[in-house]
Design an enzyme around this catalytic site. Structure first.
Site, mmCIF file in Angstrom:
data_model
loop_
_atom_site.group_PDB
_atom_site.id
_atom_site.type_symbol
_atom_site.label_atom_id
_atom_site.label_comp_id
_atom_site.label_asym_id
_atom_site.label_seq_id
_atom_site.Cartn_x
_atom_site.Cartn_y
_atom_site.Cartn_z
ATOM 1 N N LYS A 154 10.390 2.724 -4.129
ATOM 2 C CA LYS A 154 9.139 1.826 -3.906
ATOM 3 C C LYS A 154 9.299 0.868 -5.251
ATOM 4 O O LYS A 154 8.673 -0.157 -4.780
ATOM 5 C CB LYS A 154 7.750 2.958 -4.136
ATOM 6 C CG LYS A 154 7.609 4.073 -3.113
ATOM 7 C CD LYS A 154 6.238 4.641 -3.275
ATOM 8 C CE LYS A 154 5.976 5.515 -2.133
ATOM 9 N NZ LYS A 154 4.886 6.463 -2.335
ATOM 10 N N PHE B 62 0.856 -1.177 -0.029
ATOM 11 C CA PHE B 62 0.015 0.102 -0.123
ATOM 12 C C PHE B 62 0.981 1.325 0.079
ATOM 13 O O PHE B 62 1.835 1.129 0.783
ATOM 14 C CB PHE B 62 -0.704 -0.026 1.044
ATOM 15 C CG PHE B 62 -1.922 -1.072 1.365
ATOM 16 C CD1 PHE B 62 -3.270 -0.891 1.059
ATOM 17 C CD2 PHE B 62 -1.474 -2.073 1.775
ATOM 18 C CE1 PHE B 62 -4.136 -1.719 1.072
ATOM 19 C CE2 PHE B 62 -2.544 -3.341 1.981
ATOM 20 C CZ PHE B 62 -3.852 -3.102 1.651
ATOM 21 N N ASP B 63 0.488 2.174 -0.912
ATOM 22 C CA ASP B 63 1.098 3.398 -0.689
ATOM 23 C C ASP B 63 0.273 4.044 0.846
ATOM 24 O O ASP B 63 -0.547 3.605 0.962
ATOM 25 C CB ASP B 63 0.515 4.440 -1.841
ATOM 26 C CG ASP B 63 0.999 5.791 -1.627
ATOM 27 O OD1 ASP B 63 2.150 6.242 -1.107
ATOM 28 O OD2 ASP B 63 0.187 6.665 -1.838
ATOM 29 N N LYS B 64 0.917 5.115 1.228
ATOM 30 C CA LYS B 64 0.412 5.856 2.461
ATOM 31 C C LYS B 64 -0.555 6.937 1.979
ATOM 32 O O LYS B 64 -1.739 6.668 2.382
ATOM 33 C CB LYS B 64 1.535 5.913 3.344
ATOM 34 C CG LYS B 64 0.921 6.638 4.808
ATOM 35 C CD LYS B 64 2.088 7.145 5.820
ATOM 36 C CE LYS B 64 2.421 8.488 5.477
ATOM 37 N NZ LYS B 64 1.376 9.381 5.488
ATOM 38 N N ILE C 204 -1.291 -0.927 -4.252
ATOM 39 C CA ILE C 204 -2.424 -0.137 -4.103
ATOM 40 C C ILE C 204 -1.640 1.498 -4.093
ATOM 41 O O ILE C 204 -1.136 1.711 -3.070
ATOM 42 C CB ILE C 204 -3.355 -0.380 -2.883
ATOM 43 C CG1 ILE C 204 -3.455 -2.091 -2.910
ATOM 44 C CG2 ILE C 204 -4.765 0.116 -3.033
ATOM 45 C CD1 ILE C 204 -3.990 -2.764 -3.986
#
Length: 656
Positions: A533, A347-349, A549
């Site tokens: 990332k 997940f991205d934050k 995501i």
């Protein structure tokens, strides 16, 4: 049976349209049953039953012959061809009733299969019918005029009456209401809509319009009338893009579908070779030619991979249609199947697990100071700043003051990266980080206040110390808060079989750790640049299938490197719709367990269908070699095909 796009689930041109094949199959069934009745009762003359069986050939074989000719011209041999060869063989040895029952049941099964597949397609095509065909346009001082939606231009203002469908993508320029966005985003609760502050600025930058003012074609207005400024043409609005991409998803085959396509490419010629071998073997052993030939034709029927051909497309089409109705765009069978096999989700934050905007989370007055004085002073000074953190203090702090007036402030000066200096009621007010506070002349930060500020920083908060004149009023803690549904979503994914959840963030590791703990992440990686990332996703993929995501824009490189890229909040975002393999049309994380459960169920249905279809072939071929006739073989054969389609259609009723 054949899955060629030209067939389109039984849709044909002509007077009867898509019902033509079903009508032809029913006529074949009628004349066959009539001929069989006359033959069994002896009430008809000798030629009459045979004439009726020939008529059954004509009605039952018309569409099969047309499709077989088309596929053979393309150099491919499919199930239709095997059926025709078997029926022709039965006629050649005088078994007209056997060939007739083969074509009758085959055409009837194909027509019912086409109806069932058409039902799955109509669940998708129904999306296209959501947008109204006309709109009420305000132009100048004239009364609203009704025009076709195709004539709307960017910048037009349309009137959306209460309980009417929104005709175009745009933003609210006047009026307020709640809008049911379920057809686009899958949200179960209507979203409140308010007008933008500056329509001209919003029209110049539609992508920057707040979601609370943005509306989409096909959504349903509530009790209030709205004026909506059009930002997209009819052919390019969000609904049109979704419909187009869901339809295109049929072209993106899954790994299982590619396997079955390759399997059929070699299997069908293999079946023909087996039939030829049986004929040769019969001739060498001296068996009567009629018996040998009949057995070879029965084997052709038994070995035809009808159910295998439709097993995966039926499941994929049903699942993609169900996902679209639930506010999730899945671009074909490949991402659907891959998502069903995922073990790791990254997940991205910011904007994914969190709301994407900081919130005032802690208010800590110093000894000798009060909460209201701390808040009112900070709100007064920060009201002059346009920094996101300052705006968060003003927005949340003013709400906590419950209408109490804040003092007047002036002469704001920013100390870049450290804090601000302003005057409130003639007194100097300093607001900033601990480093900024330590750089000021005058009384030092009290020890208790310093300890509390450092504790907040360790838990991931951004801190602001506030001093008025010579008095320290206290400290404020701010944080990009996790979405309310984030923790429940992560827990639901874990129950569904996701073994590892990882958060990737560009924020400081302490901030990332705080959010990760709050939502239940297994691993947290902070301080990452976009290329970092990508490297993290690559590392995760070495051990397991991994989904990424994100928002579909800033995280596009990492999403592209994942097994499946999933974009959040894709409604209205052309970039997100184009870049993601799966797009969640709303910002609701609860769509993730929905699509995870649906994709896992679709994978199970595909496996069930494959085992069933291959199992039927494995049983029928030996049975026909041992004497099972064409009639019973085709009955089992077509029944298995319909069973496979019915199993796939269960995905249309997958719970939300």
């Amino acid at each position: 049976m054949t899955t060629e796009k030209g067939r389109e689930g039984g849709r044909h041109s002509g007077i009867l349209g898509e019902r033509a094949e079903l009508v032809s199959a029913l006529l074949a069934l009628t004349v066959y049953l009539t001929g069989l009745t006359l033959q069994l009762t002896g009430r008809g003359g000798g030629p009459v039953p045979q004439a009726l069986f020939i008529a059954a050939y004509a009605f039952g074989g018309f569409f099969t012959l047309r499709e077989a000719v088309a596929t053979v011209r393309r150099g491919r041999f499919q199930v239709d061809f095997l059926m025709l060869v078997a029926a022709a063989g039965a006629a050649a040895i005088g078994r007209w009733e056997e060939g007739a029952v083969l074509l009758v049941l085959f055409s009837l099964g194909h027509a019912l299969e086409g109806y069932a597949m058409g039902r799955a397609r109509r669940s998708i095509e129904a999306l296209a019918e959501l947008a109204p065909r006309t709109a009420l346009v305000r132009r100048g001082s004239a009364a609203p005029a009704e025009v076709p939606v195709e004539e709307l231009t960017v910048g037009d203002t349309v009137l959306v009456r209460p309980h009417a469908r929104v005709p175009a993508d745009g933003f609210v320029s006047d009026g307020s209401s709640s809008v049911d966005q379920a057809p686009i985003t899958g949200e179960s609760v209507p979203a409140d809509k308010t007008p933008v502050a500056d329509p001209a600025a919003a029209l110049a930058d539609p992508a920057g319009v707040d979601p609370d003012s943005r509306v989409y074609a096909g959504t349903v207005n509530g009790a209030g009338a709205l004026d909506v400024v059009v930002t997209r043409l009819a052919g390019d609005n969000t609904l049109a893009r979704v419909v187009r991409m869901v339809q295109d998803a049929e072209e993106r085959t899954s790994p299982t579908q590619r396997f079955t396509d390759r399997f059929q490419k070699f299997f069908v010629p293999g079946v023909l070779a087996l039939a030829a071998a049986l004929l040769t073997f019969g001739a060498l052993t001296g068996e009567p030619f009629t018996d040998t030939f009949y057995r070879a034709m029965a084997v052709l029927v038994a070995a035809s991979p009808c159910a295998l051909a439709i097993a995966t497309p039926a499941a994929v089409l049903s699942a993609v249609g169900r996902a679209a109705r639930g506010g999730v765009l899945v671009k074909g069978g490949a991402p659907l199947e891959e998502f069903g096999r995922l073990r790791t989700i990254a997940f991205d934050k910011t904007g994914t697990l969190t709301e994407g905007r900081p919130r005032l989370t802690e208010i800590e007055p110093a000894d000798g100071s009060g909460r209201e004085e701390l808040l009112s002073t900070a709100v007064a000074a920060q009201r002059l700043s346009d920094h996101p953190l300052a705006q968060a203090v003003v927005r949340d702090g003013a709400g906590l003051l419950a209408g109490a007036p804040a003092p007047e402030a002036g002469n704001l000066r920013a100390v870049i990266g450290r804090g601000v200096l302003a005057e409130v009621d003639g007194e100097a007010v300093h607001i900033g980080s601990l480093a900024y506070a330590d750089s000021l002349a005058g009384p030092p930060v009290p020890a208790a206040l310093r300890d509390r500020t450092e504790e907040l920083a360790r838990t991931g908060r951004t801190t602001m110390l506030v001093r008025r004149g010579e008095r320290w009023l206290g400290t404020l803690g701010l944080m990009d808060a996790p979405r309310p549904e984030a923790a429940d979503t992560v827990a639901a994914l874990r129950r569904l079989g996701v073994a590892r959840t990882v958060m990737l963030s560009g924020d400081d590791q302490r901030v990332a750790d705080a959010v990760g703990r709050a939502v239940g992440m297994d691993e947290v990686r902070g301080g990452l640049m976009p290329q970092d990332k990508v490297a993290e996703v690559t590392r995760l993929r070495r051990t397991a299938r991994t989904a990424m995501i994100g928002d579909g824009v800033n995280d596009a490189p990492a999403m592209a490197g994942a097994t499946v890229g999933v974009a959040m909040g894709a409604a209205g975002s052309a970039v997100a719709l184009e870049t993601a393999d799966i797009a969640l049309m709303s910002d609701d994380l609860r769509r993730l367990p929905f699509i995870t459960g649906l994709s896992r169920r679709a994978s199970r249905v595909i496996r069930q269908n494959l085992w069933l279809s291959l199992g039927i072939v494995a049983v029928l071929v030996p049975a026909t070699l041992l004497g099972l006739g064409i009639g019973p073989a085709v009955l089992v054969h077509e029944g298995s095909t319909l069973l496979v389609v019915a199993n796939a259609l269960r995905l249309l009723r997958h719970p939300d």
